[in-house]
Design an enzyme around this catalytic site. Sequence first.
Site, mmCIF file in Angstrom:
data_model
loop_
_atom_site.group_PDB
_atom_site.id
_atom_site.type_symbol
_atom_site.label_atom_id
_atom_site.label_comp_id
_atom_site.label_asym_id
_atom_site.label_seq_id
_atom_site.Cartn_x
_atom_site.Cartn_y
_atom_site.Cartn_z
ATOM 1 N N ASN A 161 0.796 -1.237 0.000
ATOM 2 C CA ASN A 161 0.000 0.000 0.000
ATOM 3 C C ASN A 161 0.827 1.286 0.000
ATOM 4 O OD1 ASN A 161 0.713 -0.364 2.694
ATOM 5 N ND2 ASN A 161 -1.220 0.447 3.476
ATOM 6 N N GLU A 260 4.894 -3.654 12.330
ATOM 7 C CA GLU A 260 3.925 -2.583 12.029
ATOM 8 C C GLU A 260 2.741 -3.272 11.360
ATOM 9 O OE1 GLU A 260 4.145 0.501 12.874
ATOM 10 O OE2 GLU A 260 6.243 0.645 13.479
ATOM 11 N N CYS A 294 -3.061 1.782 6.685
ATOM 12 C CA CYS A 294 -3.239 1.185 8.015
ATOM 13 C C CYS A 294 -3.812 2.195 9.000
ATOM 14 C CB CYS A 294 -1.907 0.658 8.524
ATOM 15 S SG CYS A 294 -0.618 1.910 8.490
ATOM 16 N N GLU A 468 8.564 3.111 14.219
ATOM 17 C CA GLU A 468 9.401 3.520 13.096
ATOM 18 C C GLU A 468 9.367 5.030 12.991
ATOM 19 O OE1 GLU A 468 7.891 1.236 9.712
ATOM 20 O OE2 GLU A 468 9.529 -0.170 10.044
HETATM 21 P P1 NAP Z 1 0.362 -8.836 4.007
HETATM 22 O O1 NAP Z 1 -0.480 -9.730 3.212
HETATM 23 O O2 NAP Z 1 0.559 -9.152 5.446
HETATM 24 O O3 NAP Z 1 1.779 -8.776 3.248
HETATM 25 C C1 NAP Z 1 2.805 -7.928 3.689
HETATM 26 C C2 NAP Z 1 4.133 -8.487 3.215
HETATM 27 O O4 NAP Z 1 4.344 -9.745 3.828
HETATM 28 C C3 NAP Z 1 4.222 -8.724 1.716
HETATM 29 O O5 NAP Z 1 5.518 -8.438 1.281
HETATM 30 C C4 NAP Z 1 3.927 -10.207 1.608
HETATM 31 O O6 NAP Z 1 4.474 -10.801 0.466
HETATM 32 C C5 NAP Z 1 4.630 -10.710 2.837
HETATM 33 N N1 NAP Z 1 4.175 -12.015 3.299
HETATM 34 C C6 NAP Z 1 2.969 -12.588 3.173
HETATM 35 N N2 NAP Z 1 2.962 -13.800 3.772
HETATM 36 C C7 NAP Z 1 4.201 -13.987 4.270
HETATM 37 C C8 NAP Z 1 4.828 -15.036 5.000
HETATM 38 N N3 NAP Z 1 4.182 -16.152 5.337
HETATM 39 N N4 NAP Z 1 6.119 -14.898 5.349
HETATM 40 C C9 NAP Z 1 6.796 -13.791 5.024
HETATM 41 N N5 NAP Z 1 6.263 -12.749 4.343
HETATM 42 C C10 NAP Z 1 4.972 -12.850 3.982
HETATM 43 O O7 NAP Z 1 -0.146 -7.336 3.979
HETATM 44 P P2 NAP Z 1 -0.566 -6.471 2.719
HETATM 45 O O8 NAP Z 1 -1.879 -6.941 2.246
HETATM 46 O O9 NAP Z 1 0.569 -6.402 1.764
HETATM 47 O O10 NAP Z 1 -0.695 -5.027 3.374
HETATM 48 C C11 NAP Z 1 -1.825 -4.582 4.017
HETATM 49 C C12 NAP Z 1 -1.691 -4.725 5.517
HETATM 50 O O11 NAP Z 1 -0.536 -4.024 5.957
HETATM 51 C C13 NAP Z 1 -2.858 -4.116 6.267
HETATM 52 O O12 NAP Z 1 -3.213 -4.944 7.335
HETATM 53 C C14 NAP Z 1 -2.280 -2.793 6.781
HETATM 54 O O13 NAP Z 1 -2.935 -2.281 7.898
HETATM 55 C C15 NAP Z 1 -0.882 -3.193 7.065
HETATM 56 N N6 NAP Z 1 -0.008 -2.016 7.109
HETATM 57 C C16 NAP Z 1 0.461 -1.600 8.321
HETATM 58 C C17 NAP Z 1 1.248 -0.465 8.393
HETATM 59 C C18 NAP Z 1 1.784 0.016 9.702
HETATM 60 O O14 NAP Z 1 2.691 0.828 9.704
HETATM 61 N N7 NAP Z 1 1.264 -0.442 10.843
HETATM 62 C C19 NAP Z 1 1.569 0.248 7.234
HETATM 63 C C20 NAP Z 1 1.073 -0.213 6.009
HETATM 64 C C21 NAP Z 1 0.275 -1.356 5.959
HETATM 65 P P3 NAP Z 1 3.540 -11.102 -0.818
HETATM 66 O O15 NAP Z 1 3.160 -9.787 -1.357
HETATM 67 O O16 NAP Z 1 4.435 -11.857 -1.717
HETATM 68 O O17 NAP Z 1 2.371 -11.888 -0.325
#
Ligand code: NAP
Length: 487
Positions: A161, A260, A294, A468
Amino acid sequence: MTLDTPHKGYADPALHAQGLYIGGEWRAGGGIPVTDPSTGETLAEVADAGEAEAASAVEAAAAAAPGWRKTPPRQRSEILRRWFTLMTEHAEELALLISLENGKALPDARGEVAYAAEFFRWYAEEATRIGGEFRHTPSGAHNILVDHEPIGIAVLITPWNFPAAMATRKIGPALAAGCTVILKPASETPLTAYAMARLGEEAGVPPGVVNVLTTSNPGPVTSAMLADPRVRKLSFTGSTGVGRTLLAEAAKTVVSCSMELGGNAPFLVFDDADLEAALDGAMVAKMRNGGEACTAANRFYVQAGIHDAFVAGLTERMAGLTLGAGYEDGVQCGPMITDKAVEKIDRLVRDAVEQGAKATTGGAPLDRAGHYYPPTVLQNVPAGLTISREEIFGPVAAISRFETEEEAVSLANDTEYGLAAYVYSRDIMRAMRVGRAIETGMVGINRGLMSDPAAPFGGVKQSGLGREGGVTGILEFMEPKYFAVEF
Ligand code: NAP
């Protein structure tokens, strides 16, 4: 590399890269398609790393570690500063790239590039200010000296995102601290990460200090890296579910984790709020990145006296937004990242409407190519629905009415998440009191945007561990070492 799309402007060859970036070398390859969410067209294919490439990346990071650790802070600082300058010079191309692979509207993408680059500038400054501590023991007989050392090789995993900012928010402090890193960007948005690595090379980042790999198998590839005892840090930004899995994985080798994770931000509007300011803030808190943030306001709680005016004002503003491909002129809301994301939003909205909520604008997916969902306002959302428990991650404002301050605080805290919250009230005493009572890591008081490289960003409860940005962000990549000194 060429992009087979008609989207001009993405013409700067300096930013084109698709291969793995390991030890300062680009390893060509394909296998992971990257699509334009506005059209569903394939933009490019990037390389697909397996466990062997992950091992190579750890080797490269380990080989570069002693040299980088010894590089004087001033020199580390100047490299980060040059990287900031290069990102700024290439801001327009980077913004277009982000918009192409992520879908966000260009103004949002431009904002992200500026925000992302600022992490390099901030940590260029912090690199030269790493301090220690000196104390006398309470007995007065001895001395305590505390040094901060780079923690070691860091694995950085980022979501789609904010493809630029989530990477720089980790790379900036890690490099400033003296750590070498392996970045694994999200599969949906790897082009921005590779483009930034190109700029890092140009800025003078030595080979192996920053390595970037994409994979269609993130679980095994990450496990392979975490199993190597030289990897001492995992900094992850993404969903709470994946965060939980990674915490368990990191436990096997007791790797330090910064997490995060997801959010479920409440947006509280009290009767005495400045209505226009609250509406302006609501639009930013809800609609930055089309709601795919997020920190996005997920639940609006509005006091009875201002409720109807707020609903009417928000409905008008949301209905007036221009929807379309993020990179087209005048577009304010782009597509969602995938069809799956649209399906989730649709499920949450349908459920809310079935339970008594009413859509005052939007409320159903659009019949057009690309992953679009229209800006939507729901009012009379009953408490406890799935839409108030899960991240909507889309352009839907779910509004409920409240009567008392206690009720508002209780509703705000009724979630496993604790990342961000927003409070609108002209009574600063009340706003601060409510802000303190809400269980989150961040509170926006009469502001709809809180992200800032100089501020500690992060959550409590199941929204994460660590912070962060800010002066503490660098400490996530350092270990204190205590010297008991007799002198
Ligand atoms: P996600 O599905 O958790 O994926 C995040 C990252 O983790 C991607 O690079 C993904 O790779 C990788 N990943 C997935 N499964 C994994 C595993 N088993 N082992 C290691 N890495 C793995 O999240 P998203 O859909 O990309 O992002 C949205 C989420 O991020 C929302 O929940 C949002 O709130 C959160 N977010 C939080 C913050 C914060 O600062 N708190 C900031 C931005 C977003 P792939 O793409 O290859 O699956």
